[in-house]
Write a protein that holds these residues in place. Structure first.
Motif, mmCIF file in Angstrom:
data_model
loop_
_atom_site.group_PDB
_atom_site.id
_atom_site.type_symbol
_atom_site.label_atom_id
_atom_site.label_comp_id
_atom_site.label_asym_id
_atom_site.label_seq_id
_atom_site.Cartn_x
_atom_site.Cartn_y
_atom_site.Cartn_z
ATOM 1 N N SER A 175 0.852 7.386 -17.541
ATOM 2 C CA SER A 175 2.038 7.572 -18.395
ATOM 3 C C SER A 175 2.384 9.040 -18.546
ATOM 4 N N GLY A 176 1.361 9.886 -18.586
ATOM 5 C CA GLY A 176 1.603 11.300 -18.805
ATOM 6 C C GLY A 176 1.913 12.081 -17.528
ATOM 7 N N ASP A 177 1.924 11.423 -16.390
ATOM 8 C CA ASP A 177 2.118 12.132 -15.122
ATOM 9 C C ASP A 177 3.582 12.405 -14.783
ATOM 10 N N GLY A 178 4.489 11.874 -15.577
ATOM 11 C CA GLY A 178 5.903 12.157 -15.322
ATOM 12 C C GLY A 178 6.473 11.414 -14.132
ATOM 13 N N GLY A 216 -2.480 27.708 -18.076
ATOM 14 C CA GLY A 216 -3.783 27.084 -18.249
ATOM 15 C C GLY A 216 -3.880 25.885 -17.331
ATOM 16 N N ASN A 217 -5.105 25.384 -17.152
ATOM 17 C CA ASN A 217 -5.319 24.258 -16.253
ATOM 18 C C ASN A 217 -4.473 23.047 -16.622
ATOM 19 N N LYS A 218 -4.378 22.810 -17.932
ATOM 20 C CA LYS A 218 -3.655 21.620 -18.395
ATOM 21 C C LYS A 218 -2.164 21.727 -18.056
ATOM 22 N N ASP A 219 -1.601 22.885 -18.349
ATOM 23 C CA ASP A 219 -0.186 23.091 -18.045
ATOM 24 C C ASP A 219 0.059 23.109 -16.545
ATOM 25 N N ALA A 220 -0.890 23.679 -15.816
ATOM 26 C CA ALA A 220 -0.744 23.737 -14.365
ATOM 27 C C ALA A 220 -0.688 22.327 -13.786
ATOM 28 N N LEU A 221 -1.558 21.457 -14.322
ATOM 29 C CA LEU A 221 -1.605 20.091 -13.782
ATOM 30 C C LEU A 221 -0.343 19.290 -14.131
#
Lengths: 344, 661
Positions: free
Chosen positions: B26-29, B162-167
């Motif tokens: 769901s969070g992958d856009g 950050g890693n989270k934003d990058a992903l």
């Protein structure tokens, strides 16, 4: 409303050719006359006035008023009236509901029309019973009310309409009763208020709940139990021999005796209709130990819903052209040319 | 259609249609990715249809099977009517997405998987005992597995995220790869990202870098592998200006157009409910078109306010989905009794009760035609596609205003969310139907609020009009005067008048949209089954079968010639996403032996299912006449699977999918 044009009418001009079908002796007759007496006094225009009601005895009201009228469905009159007002804010709307229609099946809509502050007068006829369905107890019936659906007595705690209205965010809360000569004055004050004006009108159902308000609303002899509130005047009743004071330690109202008319010495407080805290105490004031608080309990206007909707629409539209063709072609578009891609 | 007739990308460099499914958490856009891929596909001139399929949960726990969100697109160089049966390409962003969607993939189809997400933890969440990318279980497919996560992080490193934003840029990397695969320009995406993140230029740059990196990966990847660039030619289409449009957008625009054609301000009363809320959202931004939107306290207040607005001289509109429509039932009766114009849009979803809020169904037809107390006739129109919803909304407005009646417009979750290319119409080409209001007494010196015109409609009288004061309400009205009247003859007369008025609504004659005007089999559809029926009938006809496709827009009243038309066929088959509701209406109205073909899985019909059912009429198989589409056991987990927030804008703000929560 935009500055309404005052029209000259008489009580007769507001009567319809329809036969009034309430029970003989019903308190609704007196309310109908009070309204028909009030409208000429405020210069109301029948063509610009709309009575909107739900379902129940009270909701037959529009049929007897020579104005525009909409007898809607059970409990939903506030929602219909909101749509009418948003579509034409210049109309002067009177909502007619009852304790069952307005507080039971339509409690949700009543709450929201008050909260939003849609400019209209809301008359809730409270007779503490379901009359049109032959006498079942209602949400305002007192505990122990024996009725066809509660033969052994009801056990729900009754709702208090004025407290409900104030709790819902109403900016005008008033009370009156059917045969009161002061009812037109209360209605006029409600009409003068810009916003949702809530009026609880105690109404005697002579068939199913006769004389339940007799202790304060009898045509004669109950005046001592009526506290008629007037902005800027001391809260006196019983011919000025008693009054209401504020116990500042316990933060509650109390009844005090007034000797020789010296209400200041007795500590009687002056009614400030814009004081919301005192209004909360007045709507909760139990009848019996206290008199019945009547008249305008609270009146402190603030901007109305329909005004905000209209202003927002005007602001959002400012400088924008309502060009439908352009709207349809908005976003990412592409053109197929006639020559390059003729249909195969 | 498309998928089965088409070659897979691996086998051919220029197939005439391709089906791609993007699936992820769901969070992958994924809805965003799909939406943008749709736009670039439209800009490339392909015809297309999409199927966003997402869970009811707003933010389902990460990596779970029920948190999977998918977006399927079918595009081609010829006419596309459906989102396609089996995908040719499945993009699986995590193990759960692979598990939930693998059963749908065409044998030999291409899987693109992000190995970076195939960790022990995610495999456990997806209930995989072994890593399917490594255990040979995907042998019948082409597999392209690489670490999209790591490649994305690498690509956006210069931007210091950050890693989270990058992903979070992973979906753009994947979109970049898809753009390369199908030979699409990146510039429109660059522009879109710069616009979307105009206040956060570093985020825009990171996303653009990820997109470009995905694209570059395609260009430089091993050419002998399964990854090949595919070119789908533009579809030949009528010259003109085109855009993509969803059903919710089309309904909104159609209502605005309808109100303009009626020369009325529009009042829209709504209450949040999936999948109907999008209409409220669209209209709330169109105030300059004389639109007032009102988010009411409940469904009942929404329709009652719309009725009040109509009474006061606006075009009242309300919109909901099945459960909300049920709540509005009594108020619809009021609009029928008081004979006020009103448009009610029902974006149908799976039921009963809360049912399947984000899944599609056509099971409110009985509710639309019959679902009110008393004899309460009301015109009903059904849109067959997103673009068609525009015309249907205008038609609903026309009938409401000309006949002083509420009208129900049926769409469904599929139409509401799906996108298709739409040739932008010229509003000036539509006939106007200006509303008229009574200005003076209509019977000498008497006002008769219920005096009917030739169409059976009563006059519309705005409160505020001098001299025309009168009272209306839900109690039975006397003929002409509108006074309260319970007398037997009067109720008979008024019941007949209301019925005759609605039956007299002018409805265009029914045409046959594919095939002959008579023959062995008519496949009769309504609503969003248009696409799969059209394709299936087309295929059957290419095999030489004498079958026609009849698609009905006017559900009530039915076209006058429909009965005679259907009687010219030996058999009538009615595919519906319900248990056979329109079939019942056809049997009742025309005494014909309409055969049901039903499906209630929350998923649209596949062309193959319909093709098979049609085939049975011509295969000489005894007793084999349609029936029920069998449930695909392998796909059962889909019923509880989910996805993102359902909008094409993958914003972080949660919005409720449930009624009233």
């Amino acid at each position: 409303m935009n500055a309404p044009v005052k029209i000259e009418t008489t009580l007769k001009d507001w009567e319809t050719d329809q036969e009034v079908r309430w029970c003989p002796g019903c308190g609704d007759y007196a309310i109908l006359k009070a309204v028909q007496r009030t409208l000429p006094q405020i210069g109301a225009d029948p063509a610009n006035t709309v009575f909107i009601s739900g379902i129940g005895c009270s909701s037959r009201f529009p049929y007897y008023m020579e104005s525009y009228g909409f007898h809607t469905i059970h409990g939903r009159a506030p929602a219909v009236a909101t749509g009418v007002k948003l579509a034409n804010p210049d109309l002067d709307i009177w909502l007619v509901t009852g304790d069952g229609d307005g507080l039971s099946i339509g409690g949700n809509h009543l709450m929201h029309v008050l909260r939003r502050n849609v400019n209209m007068q809301i008359m809730l006829f409270n007779n503490e019973i379901y009359g049109l369905t032959k006498g079942q107890y209602s949400p305002t019936s007192r505990e122990g009310t024996k009725s066809p659906s509660t033969p052994l007595g009801s056990y729900d705690h009754p709702a208090r309409p004025a407290a409900f209205a104030l709790g819902s965010g109403a900016r005008f809360v008033a009370r009156g009763f059917d045969v009161s000569k002061k009812l037109p004055e209360v209605l006029k004050a409600a009409h003068a208020h810009q916003g949702a004006a809530f009026i609880e009108i105690f109404q005697n159902c002579i068939v199913y709940n006769k004389d339940v308000f007799e202790d304060f609303a009898a045509p004669k002899g109950a005046e001592a139990q009526q506290l008629w509130l007037e902005h800027g005047e001391p809260m006196l009743f019983a011919g000025g021999t008693r009054g209401i004071t504020l116990n500042r330690d316990k933060l509650c109202l109390e009844v005090v005796d007034v000797v020789d008319g010296d209400w200041q010495a007795a500590g009687v407080i002056v009614h400030d209709a814009a004081n919301r805290s005192i209004a909360h105490m007045l709507v909760e004031m139990p009848f019996g130990p206290f008199p019945m608080a009547l008249g305008v309990l609270y009146d402190d206007p603030r901007p109305t819903f329909e005004t905000a909707v209209i202003e927002e629409r005007a602001q959002a539209s400012a400088g924008k052209e309502a060009d439908l063709a352009r709207l349809l072609g908005k976003g990412q578009t592409w053109t197929v040319s006639g020559t390059a891609q003729d249909p195969v | 259609m498309a998928s089965q007739a088409a070659a897979t990308p691996r086998e051919a460099d220029s197939p005439d249609a391709v089906v791609v499914r993007f699936a992820g958490d769901s969070g992958d856009g994924m809805q965003l990715t799909g939406g943008q891929f749709t736009l670039s596909t439209a800009l490339a001139g392909n015809d297309l249809a999409t199927f966003p399929d997402f869970p009811a949960e707003i933010r389902a726990p990460q990596g779970t099977l029920f948190g999977v969100s998918a977006f399927q697109i079918n595009f081609g160089s010829r006419e596309i009517n459906t989102a396609g049966d089996a995908p040719d390409v499945l993009v699986a962003m995590n193990p759960a997405a692979l598990k939930v969607n693998l059963a749908a993939l065409k044998p030999g189809g291409l899987i693109i998987a992000d190995t970076g997400e195939f960790t022990k933890r995610n495999l456990d969440k997806a209930k995989y005992e072994a890593n399917p990318l490594e255990d040979g279980s995907l042998a019948k497919y082409d597999l392209l597995a690489f670490d999209i996560s790591a490649l994305t992080i690498e690509a956006v490193k210069p931007f210091g995220l950050g890693n989270k934003d990058a992903l979070r840029c992973k979906n753009m990397w994947t979109l970049g790869l898809a753009l390369w695969m199908f030979d699409r320009p990146r510039e429109p995406l660059h522009d879109w990202l710069r616009q979307k993140f105009r206040n956060k230029p570093e985020i825009a740059d990171a996303n653009i870098a990820a997109l470009d990196a995905g694209h570059a990966y395609g260009e430089t990847a091993e050419l002998s592998g399964p990854l090949k660039q595919v070119h789908v030619d533009p579809v030949p289409s009528e010259p003109g200006l085109y855009r993509t449009i969803t059903g919710a957008e089309a309904v909104s625009l159609g209502l605005v157009a309808g109100a303009q054609l009626a020369e009325l301000p529009m009042f829209f009363g709504g209450y949040p409910i999936t999948p109907a809320s999008a209409i409220l959202h669209h209209l709330a931004r169109l105030k300059e078109f004389g639109v007032t939107t009102f988010q009411a306290e409940d469904e009942i207040a929404a329709i009652c306010a719309a009725i009040g607005a109509s009474y006061a001289g606006s075009l009242g509109v309300t919109s909901s989905s099945g459960p909300g429509i049920a709540l509005k039932g009594e108020a619809m009766g009021l609009a029928i009794m008081t004979e006020l114009p009103l448009v009610i849009v029902n974006s149908q979803r799976g039921g009963p009760s809360t049912g399947l809020p984000t899944k599609t169904e056509q099971s409110d037809l009985y509710q639309a035609v019959y679902g009110r107390n008393g004899d309460a006739p009301m015109p009903v129109i059904a849109a067959r596609s997103p673009g068609d919803a525009f015309d249907c909304a205008i038609e609903a407005c026309r009938i409401a205003v000309e006949y002083m009646t509420p009208v129900m417009l049926l769409t469904d979750g599929y139409i509401a969310n799906a996108a298709e290319p739409w040739k932008v119409p010229d509003p000036a080409a539509y006939a106007r139907f200006p509303a008229t209001f009574l200005a003076e007494k209509n019977a000498g010196d008497t006002l008769l609020p219920y005096k009917r015109d030739a169409k059976g409609a009563r006059p519309w009288i705005k409160p505020g009009t001098p001299g025309l004061m009168h009272r209306i309400g839900g109690i039975e009205k006397a003929v002409d005067t509108g006074h309260i009247d319970y007398s037997p003859d009067n109720h008979q007369a008024m019941t007949d008048a209301r019925k005759d008025k609605v039956l007299g609504v002018t409805v265009p004659d029914q045409d046959v949209c594919l095939g002959g005007e008579s023959g062995r089999l008519a496949v009769v559809g309504w609503g969003s089954t248009f696409g799969p029926i059209h394709q299936a009938v087309g295929r059957a006809r290419r095999k030489g079968h004498d079958v026609s496709h009849v698609h009905v827009r006017h559900i009530w009243p039915l076209p006058a010639n429909l009965g005679a038309l259907l009687k010219r066929f030996d058999k009538v088959l009615v595919p519906e996403m319900n248990t056979g509701q329109f079939k019942t209406v056809l049997r009742d109205q025309f005494l014909i032996d309409a055969e049901p073909l039903t499906k209630t899985s929350g998923q649209p019909f596949q062309i193959a299912e319909l093709e098979e059912a049609i085939g049975k009429y011509f295969d000489g198989i005894a007793d084999n006449e349609g029936g029920q589409v069998p449930v695909n056991e392998e796909q059962l987990p889909h019923l509880e699977s989910g996805h993102d927030d359902g909008s094409l804008n993958a914003k972080a703000s949660p919005q409720s999918q449930e009624h009233g929560s």
